[in-house]
Design an enzyme around this catalytic site. Structure first.
Site, PDB file in Angstrom:
ATOM      1  N   ARG A 224       0.724  -1.686  -0.063  1.00 18.00           N
ATOM      2  CA  ARG A 224       0.025   0.355   0.126  1.00 18.00           C
ATOM      3  C   ARG A 224       1.132   1.091   0.317  1.00 18.00           C
ATOM      4  O   ARG A 224       2.052   1.249   0.091  1.00 18.00           O
ATOM      5  CB  ARG A 224      -1.363  -0.312   0.910  1.00 18.00           C
ATOM      6  CG  ARG A 224      -0.636   0.264   2.540  1.00 18.00           C
ATOM      7  CD  ARG A 224      -1.043   0.703   3.652  1.00 18.00           C
ATOM      8  NE  ARG A 224      -0.595   0.309   5.019  1.00 18.00           N
ATOM      9  CZ  ARG A 224      -0.308   0.249   6.245  1.00 18.00           C
ATOM     10  NH1 ARG A 224      -1.293  -0.794   6.159  1.00 18.00           N
ATOM     11  NH2 ARG A 224       0.248   0.844   7.096  1.00 18.00           N
ATOM     12  N   ILE A 226       3.285   4.572  -0.171  1.00 22.83           N
ATOM     13  CA  ILE A 226       4.207   5.158  -1.136  1.00 22.83           C
ATOM     14  C   ILE A 226       4.603   3.288  -2.209  1.00 22.83           C
ATOM     15  O   ILE A 226       5.275   3.330  -3.786  1.00 22.83           O
ATOM     16  CB  ILE A 226       5.630   5.598  -0.765  1.00 22.83           C
ATOM     17  CG1 ILE A 226       5.286   6.804  -0.030  1.00 22.83           C
ATOM     18  CG2 ILE A 226       6.459   5.050  -1.524  1.00 22.83           C
ATOM     19  CD1 ILE A 226       5.505   7.742   1.073  1.00 22.83           C
ATOM     20  N   ALA A 296      10.178   0.088   2.843  1.00 20.13           N
ATOM     21  CA  ALA A 296       8.826  -0.266   3.936  1.00 20.13           C
ATOM     22  C   ALA A 296       9.233   0.225   5.842  1.00 20.13           C
ATOM     23  O   ALA A 296      10.301   0.479   6.067  1.00 20.13           O
ATOM     24  CB  ALA A 296       9.227  -2.130   4.504  1.00 20.13           C
ATOM     25  N   TYR A 360      11.057   7.376  15.628  1.00 20.23           N
ATOM     26  CA  TYR A 360      11.156   7.289  13.422  1.00 20.23           C
ATOM     27  C   TYR A 360      12.216   8.459  13.124  1.00 20.23           C
ATOM     28  O   TYR A 360      13.553   7.710  12.218  1.00 20.23           O
ATOM     29  CB  TYR A 360      10.141   7.969  13.524  1.00 20.23           C
ATOM     30  CG  TYR A 360       9.507   7.998  12.206  1.00 20.23           C
ATOM     31  CD1 TYR A 360       9.437   6.938  10.945  1.00 20.23           C
ATOM     32  CD2 TYR A 360       9.493   9.671  11.075  1.00 20.23           C
ATOM     33  CE1 TYR A 360       8.570   6.854  10.258  1.00 20.23           C
ATOM     34  CE2 TYR A 360       8.769   9.498   9.974  1.00 20.23           C
ATOM     35  CZ  TYR A 360       8.764   8.283   9.323  1.00 20.23           C
ATOM     36  OH  TYR A 360       7.896   8.161   7.974  1.00 20.23           O
ATOM     37  N   LYS A 364      15.211   7.297  10.815  1.00 25.15           N
ATOM     38  CA  LYS A 364      15.182   8.133   9.130  1.00 25.15           C
ATOM     39  C   LYS A 364      16.853   8.492   9.199  1.00 25.15           C
ATOM     40  O   LYS A 364      16.699   8.884   8.320  1.00 25.15           O
ATOM     41  CB  LYS A 364      13.724   8.747   9.024  1.00 25.15           C
ATOM     42  CG  LYS A 364      13.298   8.152   9.074  1.00 25.15           C
ATOM     43  CD  LYS A 364      12.852   7.288   8.065  1.00 25.15           C
ATOM     44  CE  LYS A 364      11.545   6.380   7.722  1.00 25.15           C
ATOM     45  NZ  LYS A 364      11.694   5.394   6.014  1.00 25.15           N
TER      46      LYS A 364
HETATM   47  P1  NAD Z   1       2.507   2.238   4.861  1.00 23.52           P
HETATM   48  O1  NAD Z   1       2.424   2.196   6.022  1.00 23.52           O
HETATM   49  O2  NAD Z   1       1.384   2.481   3.805  1.00 23.52           O
HETATM   50  O3  NAD Z   1       3.537   1.337   4.227  1.00 23.52           O
HETATM   51  C1  NAD Z   1       4.328   0.974   4.764  1.00 23.52           C
HETATM   52  C2  NAD Z   1       4.483  -0.737   3.772  1.00 23.52           C
HETATM   53  O4  NAD Z   1       5.141  -1.354   4.627  1.00 23.52           O
HETATM   54  C3  NAD Z   1       3.147  -0.822   4.352  1.00 23.52           C
HETATM   55  O5  NAD Z   1       2.637  -1.860   3.471  1.00 23.52           O
HETATM   56  C4  NAD Z   1       3.805  -2.069   6.105  1.00 23.52           C
HETATM   57  O6  NAD Z   1       2.618  -3.294   6.174  1.00 23.52           O
HETATM   58  C5  NAD Z   1       5.285  -2.666   5.337  1.00 23.52           C
HETATM   59  N1  NAD Z   1       6.145  -3.292   6.119  1.00 23.52           N
HETATM   60  C6  NAD Z   1       5.884  -2.672   7.376  1.00 23.52           C
HETATM   61  N2  NAD Z   1       6.940  -3.086   8.686  1.00 23.52           N
HETATM   62  C7  NAD Z   1       7.073  -4.348   7.607  1.00 23.52           C
HETATM   63  C8  NAD Z   1       8.138  -5.756   7.625  1.00 23.52           C
HETATM   64  N3  NAD Z   1       8.741  -6.044   9.246  1.00 23.52           N
HETATM   65  N4  NAD Z   1       8.549  -6.159   6.905  1.00 23.52           N
HETATM   66  C9  NAD Z   1       7.838  -6.261   5.826  1.00 23.52           C
HETATM   67  N5  NAD Z   1       6.870  -4.554   5.050  1.00 23.52           N
HETATM   68  C10 NAD Z   1       6.446  -4.040   6.216  1.00 23.52           C
HETATM   69  O7  NAD Z   1       3.787   3.966   4.723  1.00 23.52           O
HETATM   70  P2  NAD Z   1       4.204   5.258   3.593  1.00 23.52           P
HETATM   71  O8  NAD Z   1       3.593   6.009   4.179  1.00 23.52           O
HETATM   72  O9  NAD Z   1       3.625   4.594   2.500  1.00 23.52           O
HETATM   73  O10 NAD Z   1       5.545   4.978   3.397  1.00 23.52           O
HETATM   74  C11 NAD Z   1       6.614   3.891   2.383  1.00 23.52           C
HETATM   75  C12 NAD Z   1       7.611   4.851   2.939  1.00 23.52           C
HETATM   76  O11 NAD Z   1       7.745   6.396   3.419  1.00 23.52           O
HETATM   77  C13 NAD Z   1       8.155   4.431   5.025  1.00 23.52           C
HETATM   78  O12 NAD Z   1       9.733   4.379   5.326  1.00 23.52           O
HETATM   79  C14 NAD Z   1       7.789   5.775   5.674  1.00 23.52           C
HETATM   80  O13 NAD Z   1       8.649   5.738   6.819  1.00 23.52           O
HETATM   81  C15 NAD Z   1       8.389   6.651   4.172  1.00 23.52           C
HETATM   82  N6  NAD Z   1       7.583   8.160   4.366  1.00 23.52           N
HETATM   83  C16 NAD Z   1       6.624   8.133   4.035  1.00 23.52           C
HETATM   84  C17 NAD Z   1       6.291   9.750   4.976  1.00 23.52           C
HETATM   85  C18 NAD Z   1       4.049   9.848   4.036  1.00 23.52           C
HETATM   86  O14 NAD Z   1       4.398  10.815   4.458  1.00 23.52           O
HETATM   87  N7  NAD Z   1       3.795   9.208   3.756  1.00 23.52           N
HETATM   88  C19 NAD Z   1       6.677  10.787   4.803  1.00 23.52           C
HETATM   89  C20 NAD Z   1       7.980  10.615   5.185  1.00 23.52           C
HETATM   90  C21 NAD Z   1       8.785   9.537   5.140  1.00 23.52           C
END
Ligand code: NAD
Length: 454
Positions: A224, A226, A296, A360, A364
């Site tokens: 799901r 990103i 992830a 977090y 990061k």
């Molecule tokens: P999200 O929670 O929608 O998706 C993260 C996915 O990682 C999920 O499908 C989850 O099941 C998977 N995951 C988590 N733990 C896991 C594990 N142990 N093994 C395998 N898969 C695992 O998050 P997102 O918003 O799509 O974020 C994706 C990345 O971008 C992350 O690293 C997040 O920290 C980073 N990020 C997101 C934002 C934002 O605004 N959404 C901003 C900065 C950074």
């Protein structure tokens, strides 16, 4: 999740209200659609005296189908011509007095860009300059591009690209890839960035519309958000995608993998045997992996005084330590060939810090440390490592933020809006191209030039 305010201001009633009350005015950003030209209008290319890049850049742009504007005919019947991009080779500037050439080029054209137009300035890395004066002048370019990003508005982005002086064929290929990314709608939410193009085993694709043709790409966290957007972008660009997520997300993961004709791997990255199981899968199915995207990630927010040790441990383990363990095994078993690319997902929280996110932000910032420390080592093996640091992206994660904080996070950037998962996906996609292999050690923010951590 949708930004209702941004939709409202694009309506007739909304436009009137925004004007009258001086409210934030998020522009509609130009985003990439397959088959789009790189730019919707001609590019104006300029150069400081003695610049070394104007000529190759002119050739790259022409080959990419960009129309080059005639610099002597910038006005017609009193009206300023509309450019899709202003590209300036500043490598000829060797001391601070030469910076005047920037003013001479940009001042007359400051209002001549189309909406979502592009500004790209090319420089020499200060560390490679011949004298302190030249290094000073080249470092000064950053102030210009960052300010233009904040000043021009209407979705215009501005970047500084430092190109090594000791370039090889790979340097020009990666400069080509970088210009194609920066000028196109793929970079809609990237602004105010400094990108370094070095040397490396970059290869141009047969077809720039399919820059990942035949490449095997692993995406973690692909069920799901990103990661799912990324899987779609990579498949659109020709990659064979191996999509990984936890078993609990199996259905969503299978849906993504089926949609793009990729394969699904259900695996918890924190399991002790995860690196070997993953390596076995990649070895058995593909014999290699050309690109690994560590996407992830989890949050377990609490202020430090109230945070239990579990929250700390889980976040560091998923977001950072698991990346290290997987890299180690894939490299040890030589499953990533020379020319391979690694891309890690960091966050603006790792740059600016964030209340309630000590765990977090530590993980990061660690990802940035990983890039700084491991990229030079991998370079010896012809493998690149870069990171992207997303800012406020419209996902389930940001939908949960309380309204007032959410609105602040969303508007406090040069685009006055949040980014979309596809914006992060396109940026990772560019770093994953074989043509980008001469880019390494970069941390590229996808944050609309957020004021946080600026
Ligand atoms: P999200 O929670 O929608 O998706 C993260 C996915 O990682 C999920 O499908 C989850 O099941 C998977 N995951 C988590 N733990 C896991 C594990 N142990 N093994 C395998 N898969 C695992 O998050 P997102 O918003 O799509 O974020 C994706 C990345 O971008 C992350 O690293 C997040 O920290 C980073 N990020 C997101 C934002 C934002 O605004 N959404 C901003 C900065 C950074």
């Amino acid at each position: 999740m949708t930004d209702r305010y941004a939709s409202f201001v694009q309506s007739a009633a909304g436009r009137a209200l925004v004007k009258r009350l001086g409210l934030p005015d998020p522009p509609r950003l130009r985003r990439h659609q397959p088959g789009d030209p790189l730019l919707p209008a001609p590019a104006l290319v300029g150069a400081a005296t003695g610049g070394r890049l104007a000529e190759p850049v002119g050739k790259i742009l022409t080959a990419a189908g960009v129309e080059l504007a005639d610099p002597t005919a910038t006005t017609t019947a009193g009206a300023t011509a509309r450019f899709g991009a202003l590209v300036y080779d500043a490598t000829g500037i060797t001391d601070s007095t030469g910076l005047r050439q920037l003013y001479d080029f940009f001042h007359p054209h400051a209002r001549s860009l189309v909406p979502s137009g592009r500004v790209v300035v090319l420089g020499t890395p200060p560390a490679e300059c011949d004298s302190p004066r030249e290094a000073t002048a080249q470092r000064a370019l950053e102030g210009l591009t960052r300010s233009i990003g904040k000043e021009f508005g209407r979705g215009v982005t501005a970047q500084l690209v430092y190109v090594t002086r000791d370039g090889d064929a790979g340097t020009l290929t990666s400069l080509d890839a970088t210009l194609r990314f920066l000028l196109s709608g793929r970079s809609a939410y990237v602004s105010g960035q400094v990108i370094r193009v070095e040397t490396g085993p970059a290869t141009a694709p047969a077809d720039w519309d399919r820059p990942l043709d035949g490449q095997v790409v692993l995406v973690t966290g692909a069920a799901r958000g990103i990661g799912a957007a990324l899987a779609r972008v990579l498949a659109r660009d020709g990659a064979q995608v191996v999509a990984l997520d936890v078993p609990a997300a199996g259905d969503a993961l299978a849906a993504v993998a089926n949609e793009i004709g990729g394969t699904a791997v259900q695996l918890d990255l924190t399991a002790p045997d995860a690196p070997t199981r993953l390596a076995d899968h990649l070895a058995g199915r593909h014999g290699r992996v050309d690109v690994v995207v560590h996407n992830a990630g989890i949050t377990r927010d609490k202020t430090l005084g109230r945070m239990d040790a579990d929250r700390w441990d889980q976040v560091i383990d998923v977001n950072l330590s698991s990346q290290e363990r997987i890299n180690d095994v894939l490299l040890e078993r030589e499953l990533i060939p020379a020319g391979g690319r690694l891309v890690s997902v960091s966050s603006i929280a790792g740059i600016a810090g964030n209340r309630g996110q000590t765990n977090y932000a530590t993980s990061k910032a660690g990802v940035i440390g990983l890039v700084d420390s491991l990229a030079p080592v991998l370079r010896e093996r012809g493998i690149s490592l870069n990171a992207v640091a997303p800012g406020f992206i419209e996902t389930r994660l940001t939908a949960r933020i309380p309204l007032v904080v959410r609105e602040a996070g969303r508007r406090m950037n040069s685009m006055a809006q949040g980014g979309l998962p596809v914006d992060v996906a396109e940026t990772i996609g560019w770093l994953a191209w074989p043509a980008s292999a001469a880019l390494t050690g970069n941390v590229v923010r996808v944050c609309g030039q957020s004021l946080l951590g600026a």
